[in-house]
Write a protein that holds these residues in place. Structure first.
Motif, short mmCIF file in Angstrom:
data_model
loop_
_atom_site.label_atom_id
_atom_site.label_comp_id
_atom_site.label_asym_id
_atom_site.label_seq_id
_atom_site.Cartn_x
_atom_site.Cartn_y
_atom_site.Cartn_z
N UNK A 1 0.89 -1.39 0.21
CA UNK A 1 -0.14 -0.02 -0.08
C UNK A 1 1.00 1.26 0.00
N UNK A 2 1.88 1.24 0.92
CA UNK A 2 2.92 2.51 0.86
C UNK A 2 3.50 2.67 -0.70
N UNK A 3 3.89 1.53 -1.13
CA UNK A 3 4.58 1.61 -2.52
C UNK A 3 3.70 2.01 -3.46
N UNK A 4 2.51 1.74 -3.44
CA UNK A 4 1.33 2.14 -4.37
C UNK A 4 1.17 3.61 -4.49
N UNK A 5 0.98 3.72 -2.92
CA UNK A 5 0.67 5.32 -2.55
C UNK A 5 1.95 6.27 -3.13
N UNK A 6 3.20 5.73 -3.08
CA UNK A 6 4.22 6.44 -3.54
C UNK A 6 4.16 6.68 -5.07
N UNK A 7 3.80 5.46 -5.72
CA UNK A 7 3.46 5.39 -7.32
C UNK A 7 2.75 6.24 -7.84
N UNK A 8 1.63 6.28 -7.14
CA UNK A 8 0.07 7.18 -7.46
C UNK A 8 0.68 8.73 -7.22
N UNK A 9 1.38 9.30 -6.53
CA UNK A 9 2.08 10.53 -6.48
C UNK A 9 2.90 10.81 -7.70
N UNK A 10 3.18 10.10 -8.40
CA UNK A 10 3.87 10.29 -9.87
C UNK A 10 2.68 10.07 -11.07
N UNK A 11 1.45 10.11 -10.63
CA UNK A 11 0.35 10.04 -11.74
C UNK A 11 0.50 11.00 -13.05
N UNK A 12 1.25 12.14 -13.04
CA UNK A 12 1.29 12.99 -13.99
C UNK A 12 2.04 12.52 -15.12
N UNK A 13 2.18 10.95 -15.37
CA UNK A 13 2.55 10.61 -16.70
C UNK A 13 3.91 10.17 -16.54
N UNK A 14 4.86 10.72 -15.27
CA UNK A 14 6.08 10.30 -15.35
C UNK A 14 6.34 8.84 -14.84
N UNK A 15 7.40 8.24 -15.30
CA UNK A 15 7.58 6.87 -14.75
C UNK A 15 8.51 6.95 -13.44
N UNK A 16 8.63 5.99 -12.84
CA UNK A 16 9.22 6.20 -11.37
C UNK A 16 10.00 4.78 -11.50
N UNK A 17 11.22 4.50 -11.08
CA UNK A 17 11.90 3.28 -10.82
C UNK A 17 11.59 2.72 -9.34
N UNK A 18 11.91 1.37 -9.24
CA UNK A 18 11.59 0.73 -7.94
C UNK A 18 12.70 1.29 -6.96
N UNK A 19 13.72 1.64 -7.49
CA UNK A 19 14.75 2.30 -6.60
C UNK A 19 14.40 3.67 -6.03
N UNK A 20 13.87 4.26 -6.99
CA UNK A 20 13.36 5.75 -6.49
C UNK A 20 12.02 5.63 -5.61
N UNK A 21 11.42 4.54 -5.89
CA UNK A 21 10.06 3.90 -4.94
C UNK A 21 10.69 3.82 -3.40
N UNK A 22 11.69 3.07 -3.58
CA UNK A 22 12.46 2.61 -2.21
C UNK A 22 12.98 3.98 -1.34
N UNK A 23 13.45 4.78 -2.10
CA UNK A 23 14.06 5.97 -1.51
C UNK A 23 13.05 6.77 -1.19
N UNK A 24 11.81 7.06 -1.67
CA UNK A 24 10.77 7.55 -1.20
C UNK A 24 10.14 7.15 -0.13
N UNK A 25 10.25 5.87 0.08
CA UNK A 25 9.09 5.21 1.12
C UNK A 25 9.80 4.84 2.15
N UNK A 26 11.36 4.65 2.20
CA UNK A 26 12.17 4.28 3.13
C UNK A 26 12.33 2.88 3.26
N UNK A 27 11.70 2.08 2.26
CA UNK A 27 11.77 0.55 2.21
C UNK A 27 13.02 0.02 1.65
N UNK A 28 13.53 -1.16 1.99
CA UNK A 28 14.69 -1.74 1.44
C UNK A 28 14.15 -1.99 -0.27
N UNK A 29 15.34 -1.64 -0.92
CA UNK A 29 15.29 -1.82 -2.60
C UNK A 29 14.68 -3.27 -3.03
N UNK A 30 15.19 -4.31 -2.29
CA UNK A 30 14.75 -5.69 -2.75
C UNK A 30 13.27 -5.96 -2.34
#
Length: 142
Positions: A6-35
């Protein structure tokens, strides 16, 4: 893992303006481990909630509008069907109370209520800022 999804999807949703985001970027934004994020992204993509593209301009984005994705969708993508107990599933006979349980016939009602509650929360609701709590008037202060 469902709460992290849910945390990852909320972070991805904040990029809804058409920009793509990487898993590494989502990890940085959420504080979750990249793996962990990479594993979740894989599950979420397999469930049709995220779309992944390779190459220049590639990355992740929501597969459908955030308003059309619910917490129930996210939880089920990671954990499977939403249920407080698995004893009502076919082939699941792990409970020692099974023979005498009077609640077992009612679990589907409970499970459906839980799923319905989670289905009532759209991803867009999790990306909105909450209002700042106002201090209590002085006559209520301790």
């Amino acid at each position: 893992m469902a709460d992290y999804a849910v945390v990852v999807m909320a972070a991805a949703a904040r990029h809804c303006g058409g920009t793509r985001v990487s898993a590494v970027q989502l990890a940085q934004e959420t504080g979750l481990p990249t793996p962990t994020v990479q594993k979740l992204v894989s599950c979420l993509a397999n469930a049709g909630l995220l779309r992944s593209s390779r190459g220049v301009g590639g990355g992740l984005k929501l597969a459908r509008p955030a308003a059309a994705i619910t917490v129930a969708d996210i939880v089920e993508a990671v954990e499977g069907p939403i249920a407080l107990t698995a004893c009502v599933e076919k082939g699941k006979h792990e409970c020692t109370l099974e023979g005498a349980c009077t609640v077992r016939p009612h679990w589907p009602l409970v499970n459906e209520a839980l799923r319905g509650a989670l289905a009532g929360v759209a991803l867009t609701q999790l990306t909105q800022a909450l209002p700042t709590p106002q201090p209590l008037p002085s006559e209520y202060a301790a």
